[in-house]
Design a protein around this motif. Sequence first.
Motif, PDB file in Angstrom:
ATOM      1  N   MET A  57       0.865  -1.135  -0.109  1.00  0.00           N
ATOM      2  CA  MET A  57      -0.036  -0.155  -0.049  1.00  0.00           C
ATOM      3  C   MET A  57       1.010   1.319   0.007  1.00  0.00           C
ATOM      4  N   SER A  90      -7.843   2.791   1.313  1.00  0.00           N
ATOM      5  CA  SER A  90      -6.600   2.931   2.661  1.00  0.00           C
ATOM      6  C   SER A  90      -7.253   2.873   3.983  1.00  0.00           C
ATOM      7  N   GLY A  91      -8.386   3.572   4.088  1.00  0.00           N
ATOM      8  CA  GLY A  91      -9.242   3.341   5.488  1.00  0.00           C
ATOM      9  C   GLY A  91      -9.687   2.206   5.519  1.00  0.00           C
ATOM     10  N   GLY A  94      -6.895   0.271   7.048  1.00  0.00           N
ATOM     11  CA  GLY A  94      -6.585   0.512   8.270  1.00  0.00           C
ATOM     12  C   GLY A  94      -7.802  -0.341   9.581  1.00  0.00           C
ATOM     13  N   VAL A  95      -8.917  -0.312   8.799  1.00  0.00           N
ATOM     14  CA  VAL A  95     -10.025  -1.115   9.508  1.00  0.00           C
ATOM     15  C   VAL A  95      -9.546  -2.534   9.693  1.00  0.00           C
ATOM     16  N   LEU A  96      -9.001  -3.172   8.487  1.00  0.00           N
ATOM     17  CA  LEU A  96      -8.556  -4.636   8.437  1.00  0.00           C
ATOM     18  C   LEU A  96      -7.443  -4.614   9.479  1.00  0.00           C
ATOM     19  N   SER A  97      -6.492  -3.765   9.411  1.00  0.00           N
ATOM     20  CA  SER A  97      -5.431  -3.872  10.147  1.00  0.00           C
ATOM     21  C   SER A  97      -5.859  -4.003  11.611  1.00  0.00           C
ATOM     22  N   GLY A  98      -6.638  -3.132  11.923  1.00  0.00           N
ATOM     23  CA  GLY A  98      -6.835  -3.023  13.552  1.00  0.00           C
ATOM     24  C   GLY A  98      -7.658  -4.292  13.855  1.00  0.00           C
ATOM     25  N   GLN A  99      -8.725  -4.754  13.060  1.00  0.00           N
ATOM     26  CA  GLN A  99      -9.430  -5.894  13.300  1.00  0.00           C
ATOM     27  C   GLN A  99      -8.511  -6.927  13.288  1.00  0.00           C
ATOM     28  N   ARG A 101      -5.398  -7.070  14.325  1.00  0.00           N
ATOM     29  CA  ARG A 101      -4.665  -6.942  15.653  1.00  0.00           C
ATOM     30  C   ARG A 101      -5.358  -7.287  16.862  1.00  0.00           C
ATOM     31  N   GLN A 102      -6.731  -7.067  17.009  1.00  0.00           N
ATOM     32  CA  GLN A 102      -7.717  -7.236  18.019  1.00  0.00           C
ATOM     33  C   GLN A 102      -7.589  -8.924  18.048  1.00  0.00           C
ATOM     34  N   ARG A 107      -8.592 -10.516  21.560  1.00  0.00           N
ATOM     35  CA  ARG A 107      -9.519  -9.415  22.047  1.00  0.00           C
ATOM     36  C   ARG A 107     -10.911  -9.131  21.557  1.00  0.00           C
TER      37      ARG A 107
END
Lengths: 138, 109
Positions: A57, A90-91, A94-99, A101-102, A107
């Motif tokens: 990206m 790109s947003g 970011g959503v995918l990356s955060g999910q 990680r959780q 979590r």
Amino acid sequence: MSYLVIKTLHVVAMVVWLSGMIFVPLTLSRMAAGGGVDAKQVAHLRAGFAMLVTPAMLAVWGLGLYLAYDVGLFGDAWLHAKLTLVVAMSGLHGVLSGQLRQMSGARLAKPAPLVLKLHWLVGLLLVGIVGLVIVKPF
Amino acid sequence: MTHISRFLTDPLTRLRCAGLFEGTTLLFLLLIAVPLKHLAGYPGIVSAAGPVHGLAFVLYIVALVDNFSGGGWSRKEMLRTGLACLVPFGTFINDRYLGVRAAAQAGGQ
């Protein structure tokens, strides 16, 4: 480096980025449909995402902005429309990356509803982006 | 080396770095490139710095959504951190809050 070499690298990076953006949500939705996500499997997905998809990206953005500057396309309206769609993509990244990680940290038991449908959104944005580049309607 | 691995693994550190990068490029555009274009007739600097700021803005947005999607942010924090990149000096001011949050996170580990 010549224009064509940079353009080739830009397209290759775009293919790698969007492959990941379709593959990862599709895999997560299959996992969720099959009874739930496994944190260990998600950790593998996350590692691949961070090692390959995120650098792709960044390469897409870096090379794309350089190309637009080099050729002098910043005055073209179609490019601004395309950039808007790529910012949206790109947003979603970011959503995918955060999910990821959780979920890899256990979590989150299952992906958010948006993530389960994310590959469709990526596909729609891709149609818009490629359409704008090829057709240049305005 | 520790800083680099921390940058790569900690989403909040990535957001703070992206914010400082975005804020710096915005200030460069507003305080140096744009005056040079209009007062001294050097439009080339804006043309070159514009895409760099664009890249910095996107990095900030990706880091922002990455953090929000990871959970644990109140609406007020999300609004403040989201709007910070639109205002000159915004990301620098907001970095103080993010620093407090990072310290709280480090203390909680």
